[in-house]
Structures are given as C-alpha cells and as structure tokens.
Design an enzyme around this catalytic site. Sequence first.
Site, PDB file in Angstrom:
ATOM      1  N   CYS A   1      12.243   7.181   2.320  1.00 25.62           N
ATOM      2  CA  CYS A   1      12.511   6.721   0.953  1.00 25.62           C
ATOM      3  C   CYS A   1      13.230   7.769   0.099  1.00 25.62           C
ATOM      4  O   CYS A   1      13.787   7.440  -0.943  1.00 25.62           O
ATOM      5  CB  CYS A   1      11.207   6.314   0.274  1.00 25.62           C
TER       6      CYS A   1
ATOM      7  N   HIS B   1      11.123   5.915  -7.068  1.00 23.29           N
ATOM      8  CA  HIS B   1      11.107   5.109  -5.851  1.00 23.29           C
ATOM      9  C   HIS B   1      10.238   3.871  -6.081  1.00 23.29           C
ATOM     10  O   HIS B   1       9.202   3.933  -6.719  1.00 23.29           O
ATOM     11  CB  HIS B   1      10.564   5.929  -4.674  1.00 23.29           C
TER      12      HIS B   1
ATOM     13  N   ASN C   1       9.507  -2.699  -1.279  1.00 24.64           N
ATOM     14  CA  ASN C   1       9.924  -1.330  -0.970  1.00 24.64           C
ATOM     15  C   ASN C   1      11.082  -1.388   0.019  1.00 24.64           C
ATOM     16  O   ASN C   1      10.903  -1.807   1.163  1.00 24.64           O
ATOM     17  CB  ASN C   1       8.730  -0.575  -0.370  1.00 24.64           C
TER      18      ASN C   1
HETATM   19  N1  ACO Z   1      -3.757  -9.033   1.716  1.00 24.78           N
HETATM   20  C1  ACO Z   1      -5.091  -9.090   1.506  1.00 24.78           C
HETATM   21  N2  ACO Z   1      -5.924  -8.073   1.769  1.00 24.78           N
HETATM   22  C2  ACO Z   1      -5.396  -6.952   2.274  1.00 24.78           C
HETATM   23  C3  ACO Z   1      -4.021  -6.810   2.517  1.00 24.78           C
HETATM   24  C4  ACO Z   1      -3.192  -7.899   2.227  1.00 24.78           C
HETATM   25  N3  ACO Z   1      -1.856  -7.884   2.410  1.00 24.78           N
HETATM   26  N4  ACO Z   1      -3.785  -5.566   3.017  1.00 24.78           N
HETATM   27  C5  ACO Z   1      -4.968  -4.934   3.073  1.00 24.78           C
HETATM   28  N5  ACO Z   1      -5.947  -5.779   2.630  1.00 24.78           N
HETATM   29  C6  ACO Z   1      -7.365  -5.491   2.516  1.00 24.78           C
HETATM   30  C7  ACO Z   1      -7.815  -4.384   3.437  1.00 24.78           C
HETATM   31  O1  ACO Z   1      -8.121  -4.895   4.719  1.00 24.78           O
HETATM   32  C8  ACO Z   1      -9.027  -3.857   2.715  1.00 24.78           C
HETATM   33  O2  ACO Z   1     -10.119  -4.721   2.989  1.00 24.78           O
HETATM   34  P1  ACO Z   1     -11.600  -4.103   3.240  1.00 24.78           P
HETATM   35  O3  ACO Z   1     -11.947  -3.425   1.948  1.00 24.78           O
HETATM   36  O4  ACO Z   1     -12.391  -5.299   3.539  1.00 24.78           O
HETATM   37  O5  ACO Z   1     -11.435  -3.141   4.376  1.00 24.78           O
HETATM   38  C9  ACO Z   1      -8.682  -4.014   1.237  1.00 24.78           C
HETATM   39  O6  ACO Z   1      -7.623  -4.991   1.197  1.00 24.78           O
HETATM   40  C10 ACO Z   1      -8.226  -2.753   0.560  1.00 24.78           C
HETATM   41  O7  ACO Z   1      -7.199  -2.118   1.339  1.00 24.78           O
HETATM   42  P2  ACO Z   1      -6.615  -0.703   0.942  1.00 24.78           P
HETATM   43  O8  ACO Z   1      -5.689  -0.235   2.017  1.00 24.78           O
HETATM   44  O9  ACO Z   1      -7.741   0.188   0.531  1.00 24.78           O
HETATM   45  O10 ACO Z   1      -5.754  -1.108  -0.346  1.00 24.78           O
HETATM   46  P3  ACO Z   1      -5.039  -0.151  -1.389  1.00 24.78           P
HETATM   47  O11 ACO Z   1      -5.555  -0.459  -2.735  1.00 24.78           O
HETATM   48  O12 ACO Z   1      -5.025   1.282  -0.956  1.00 24.78           O
HETATM   49  O13 ACO Z   1      -3.543  -0.670  -1.353  1.00 24.78           O
HETATM   50  C11 ACO Z   1      -1.354  -0.056  -0.477  1.00 24.78           C
HETATM   51  C12 ACO Z   1      -2.782  -0.556  -0.155  1.00 24.78           C
HETATM   52  C13 ACO Z   1      -0.694  -1.097  -1.358  1.00 24.78           C
HETATM   53  C14 ACO Z   1      -0.593   0.080   0.829  1.00 24.78           C
HETATM   54  C15 ACO Z   1      -1.419   1.296  -1.228  1.00 24.78           C
HETATM   55  O14 ACO Z   1      -2.296   2.168  -0.561  1.00 24.78           O
HETATM   56  C16 ACO Z   1      -0.046   1.969  -1.341  1.00 24.78           C
HETATM   57  O15 ACO Z   1       0.839   1.496  -2.039  1.00 24.78           O
HETATM   58  N6  ACO Z   1       0.144   3.140  -0.718  1.00 24.78           N
HETATM   59  C17 ACO Z   1       1.390   3.923  -0.825  1.00 24.78           C
HETATM   60  C18 ACO Z   1       2.584   3.299  -0.139  1.00 24.78           C
HETATM   61  C19 ACO Z   1       3.806   4.193  -0.341  1.00 24.78           C
HETATM   62  O16 ACO Z   1       4.019   4.735  -1.394  1.00 24.78           O
HETATM   63  N7  ACO Z   1       4.605   4.426   0.679  1.00 24.78           N
HETATM   64  C20 ACO Z   1       5.632   5.432   0.510  1.00 24.78           C
HETATM   65  C21 ACO Z   1       6.910   5.208   0.951  1.00 24.78           C
HETATM   66  S1  ACO Z   1       7.155   4.082   2.280  1.00 24.78           S
HETATM   67  C22 ACO Z   1       8.316   4.831   3.329  1.00 24.78           C
HETATM   68  O17 ACO Z   1       8.542   5.980   3.329  1.00 24.78           O
HETATM   69  C23 ACO Z   1       8.978   3.930   4.339  1.00 24.78           C
END
Ligand code: ACO
Length: 328
Positions: free
Chosen positions: A114, A255, A285
Amino acid sequence: MRNAVTIAGTGSYLPEKVMTNDDLSKIVDTNDEWIFSRTGIRERRIAAEGEFTSHLATKAAEKAIEDSGIAAEDIDLIIVATITPDTLTPATACYVQENIGAKKAVAFDISAACSGFLYAMKIAKRMIEGGASTNALIIGAEKLSAFVNWTDRTTCVLFGDGAGAAVLRKSEEGEGEIIATDIGTDGAQTHLLNIPGGGSACPTTVKNAGEGLAALAMSGQEVFKHAVRRMKTSANTVIERAGLQPEDIALVIPHQANVRIIDAIADRLAVPNDRVFVNLHKYGNTSAAAIAIALDEANHTGKIKRGDKIVMVAFGAGMTWAAAAIEW
Ligand code: ACO
C-alpha cells in the site's frame, strides 16, 4: 538554481463492475452492517475477466499524461507500484510502456504494497532531481480480486481493484512542488500481511493449487496497531521537514484501508475530519492504487487548489510506510 519536482498531471481508472457488501453476503457469511461498521467500506470495483493490472494502469496513465500536457513519447521513466503484477516477469511497467507508446522510457515495477505509490514518488523525484529523468510517470495499480481468497470472509471483504497515476517533472518558478518525502520498512513483520504462495518460497503446484495460498493473508488487529503508529510518525516526519503546522494542511490523503485507522490518524495529527480525504466506501482497499486514485479525485473534484499544502501517508505489507508533503 531551483531543483524542485512538481506533479504535472493525475489520472485514475476504476473497473466498471461494482461489488456491494450485499453481493459479498451471498458469497461468504458476512453482512453490510459488519463490513461498514468495522471498515467504512460499502462497495468495491472488480476488474473484468480479461482486464489485468496493466490494463487498469494504462487507462490511469493515459489520463494522467493527458492532464499533464506532456506527450507520451516524452515520458522517460515509468514506475508501476503493484503487488498484483500481470506476470512475475516481465514487470507490469513494460506492458504499460508498450500500451502508451513511451518508447524511450525505462520501465520497472516496485513492490511495497500500500505504500508503493509514495515509494515510487520518492524514487521518481530523486531521479528527476539527479538528472536521470525529465518526465516520470508513476502508477499505483492493483487487481487484488485475483489474489483474494473468496472463501475467507476476514480478508475478501476488504479489497478492490483500480489504478491511479501521476506525471512528475521539474517545477518551474511559481509552481508547486513535492516538498518532503519519507519512506520506511520493518522486515520483522513480514508474517503479519502477505501472499504466502505463488513465489519461490511456495510455488503453485498441482498438489497445492486448491489451498488458496496465492491469496492475501492478514493478522488484521496486529496490522491495525502498526498502521496507526507508523502512519502517524511518517506523516509527522514530512510535516516537520516541510515546516508545516496542522492548520497549514489543506488536505490529508491517507491510505484507504479502514476508516477507523483514518480517524485515528486524523486525531493524532490534529487535523479535522473535513480536511481528510476518504473514498474507501466506494472502492475498498486498493493497496498501491489507493492514494493515487484519491489524489486524482481530490485534484479533479476541486478539493485541492494551487498553493494548497497536502500530506499523503500510507502503510502496507512489509511492513512498509511512506509519506509526502506537497505544495499543489
Ligand atoms: N463478516 C462478519 N464477521 C466477520 C468478518 C466478516 N467479513 N470478518 C471477521 N468477522 C468476525 C471474526 O470471525 C470475529 O468473530 P469472533 O469474535 O467470533 O472470533 C469478529 O468478526 C471480529 O474479528 P476481528 O478480526 O477482531 O475484527 P476487527 O475489528 O479487528 O476488524 C479488520 C478486522 C477490519 C481487518 C481490521 O483489523 C483492520 O482493518 N485491520 C487493518 C487492515 C490494514 O490496514 N491493512 C493494511 C494494508 S493492506 C496491504 O498492505 C495489502
């Protein structure tokens, strides 16, 4: 003598096909409420079957070249930032060179996820300052839909396809300039975000083809924490180098990965939300393309005008981070 570099033109291209959160809920166990509240994403674009990263890059490049008023044959450097190249070799930039007819350009790709577009900006700026390039084309382009595991709801809801481009050249007296840039890497965190298969470490074979290894894998919460910390520091580095105060900044272009990360950055930089560019609700993204697309949209929707100070900041797999402070 003045030795500054300016952005002479921008362009972007998004594939026609829109995939909404509701569409995704028919593929994996998810829903619009979860996706929007956790990420800020409503929909993303998906490239057509025969549409590759080089095609997206070419369309964005053609618009940027037209916007710059520079002829394609006068482009002497093409850098494509991508983690989803058409082929492992040759570089996607080589296809773009042929497509746009920039016959004398040296063309290569960089892989910085990214942060790639801002890495490319720094490299092109330095090459222009040093006399190795006169007119440089930098592109962020991704067909992430080809590298997403469509059965993994934790990642497939996040990404989209698209491309953005900019043409850089020496800045004349009275024009804007790229004032400061910062890039950085933390190779101790490669495990947090990667595409494990498809490279020399784990080539795709008949045996593992069905395991979805050539797809993005991410420890979302860990990445989230690194993203906020690194983006804040990198943005502050260029803000300081450019001698800016928060109130001087007309627009922050962060980003576009997660609106919660964007809000956290805005808060830490003390820049109000109405001066922070957000379009990830439309595109998700798009990795290296995200800042390039956002810059082009900000440019062509009148969000930025001549003389404005802009700060761009990115974070991605590697981990990599990058920022740039610009006078438009
Ligand atoms: N729909 C429904 N539920 C979901 C989904 C979905 N799509 N995905 C995960 N869940 C569930 C999980 O299974 C989990 O359930 P559980 O509590 O029963 O285990 C719950 O939702 C919470 O999941 P988390 O992973 O803890 O959710 P979080 O609030 O952390 O959000 C996310 C996840 C959106 C990915 C966040 O962590 C994030 O944005 N991280 C950073 C991403 C980023 O910046 N990437 C950088 C660049 S990408 C690159 O370089 C290519």
